[in-house]
Design a protein around this motif. Sequence first.
Motif, short mmCIF file in Angstrom:
data_model
loop_
_atom_site.label_atom_id
_atom_site.label_comp_id
_atom_site.label_asym_id
_atom_site.label_seq_id
_atom_site.Cartn_x
_atom_site.Cartn_y
_atom_site.Cartn_z
N ARG A 35 0.82 -1.21 0.00
CA ARG A 35 0.00 0.00 0.00
C ARG A 35 0.86 1.27 0.00
O ARG A 35 0.55 2.24 -0.68
N ARG A 36 1.96 1.25 0.75
CA ARG A 36 2.82 2.44 0.84
C ARG A 36 3.48 2.74 -0.51
O ARG A 36 3.53 3.90 -0.94
N VAL A 37 3.95 1.72 -1.19
CA VAL A 37 4.57 1.94 -2.50
C VAL A 37 3.54 2.42 -3.52
O VAL A 37 3.80 3.33 -4.32
N ARG A 38 2.35 1.82 -3.48
CA ARG A 38 1.29 2.23 -4.42
C ARG A 38 0.90 3.69 -4.20
O ARG A 38 0.75 4.45 -5.17
N ASN A 39 0.77 4.11 -2.95
CA ASN A 39 0.40 5.50 -2.67
C ASN A 39 1.49 6.47 -3.13
O ASN A 39 1.18 7.57 -3.63
N MET A 40 2.76 6.07 -2.99
CA MET A 40 3.85 6.94 -3.43
C MET A 40 3.82 7.12 -4.94
O MET A 40 4.00 8.23 -5.45
N LEU A 41 3.61 6.02 -5.68
CA LEU A 41 3.60 6.11 -7.15
C LEU A 41 2.36 6.84 -7.67
O LEU A 41 2.42 7.51 -8.70
N LEU A 57 0.77 -1.56 -13.51
CA LEU A 57 1.62 -1.11 -12.42
C LEU A 57 1.14 -1.69 -11.09
O LEU A 57 1.95 -2.12 -10.26
N GLN A 58 -0.17 -1.75 -10.87
CA GLN A 58 -0.69 -2.25 -9.61
C GLN A 58 -0.41 -3.74 -9.43
O GLN A 58 -0.12 -4.19 -8.31
N LEU A 59 -0.47 -4.51 -10.51
CA LEU A 59 -0.15 -5.93 -10.41
C LEU A 59 1.34 -6.14 -10.14
O LEU A 59 1.72 -7.07 -9.42
N ALA A 60 2.18 -5.28 -10.72
CA ALA A 60 3.62 -5.37 -10.44
C ALA A 60 3.90 -5.05 -8.97
O ALA A 60 4.73 -5.71 -8.33
N ILE A 61 3.21 -4.04 -8.43
CA ILE A 61 3.36 -3.70 -7.00
C ILE A 61 2.85 -4.84 -6.13
O ILE A 61 3.41 -5.14 -5.07
#
Length: 269
Positions: A35-41, A57-61
């Motif tokens: 969640r933290r990485v997704r929010n940053m991107l 991108l979300q599937l990669a995260i």
Amino acid sequence: YKERQALKSSLASDFKKLTEEQKVLLKAKPSPSERRVRNMLVADKKDWQYTQSARILQLAISDLGKAWKNFFDKAQPGWGKPKFRSKREARQGFKSDRSKIKDGILYLEQARGSSVPKDQWRGFKLSEKPLSDEFGVVSYFKEKGRYYVAIPYKIKAEDVKLPDKTGKATAVDVNVGHFDYTGGRVNVLPKKLDRIYKKIKHYQRQLAKKQVENGKAACESENYLKTKAKIQACYRKANNIQNDLMHKFTTELVNDYDKIVIENLSVKG
């Protein structure tokens, strides 16, 4: 809900036990999470993110989050250091969970910022009829100059037809050039495969000769790239021939025999 509350209380108690220096360090460098990485991107979007599908991108995260979870939790079956794929690897690809199949054609989700008009958005014609209307996350990848799609179909258990019982048993003796079993022998190194390997050897000598004469500059020449493309085509043919032989052999074993015994032998060793 109760488990979630218990987890929050345990984390809060653990946080209280930390020293002030550890608390400051934890706030400055928090533990990684999906969640933290997704929010940053999402907060700091780049130009390329508007031209590509957001689900890619979300599937990669999501895969990155699973890798973190496996790394920090020894109870996970895939525990250990994650194996990241190199950008220089021959096989490059991405995933999508918004793909659709219509009239035997697979359509990829179109991004909002795509420059291709909707009426010109084309799909991939499938080589075989779809096994089911429902499928999971589709994998798109490029390998040796060609694009491929892997579709995991969701099939109901009652729709799966099992082969009839034959009451026969067989044993497979694995060798380098052939497999022996009750029904005879399967040659896994046919003459056409031997001819392809000779071509590969010839093209590899040509590339090596160009590198010796011209050094690193040879890798940028047109003749070098043409020869490299020929090698890749030969490797693709050899791989397809070997896969075809193995699929036909294993299908024959499953259809004709109920019990299959294979020796535990390291052929590579």
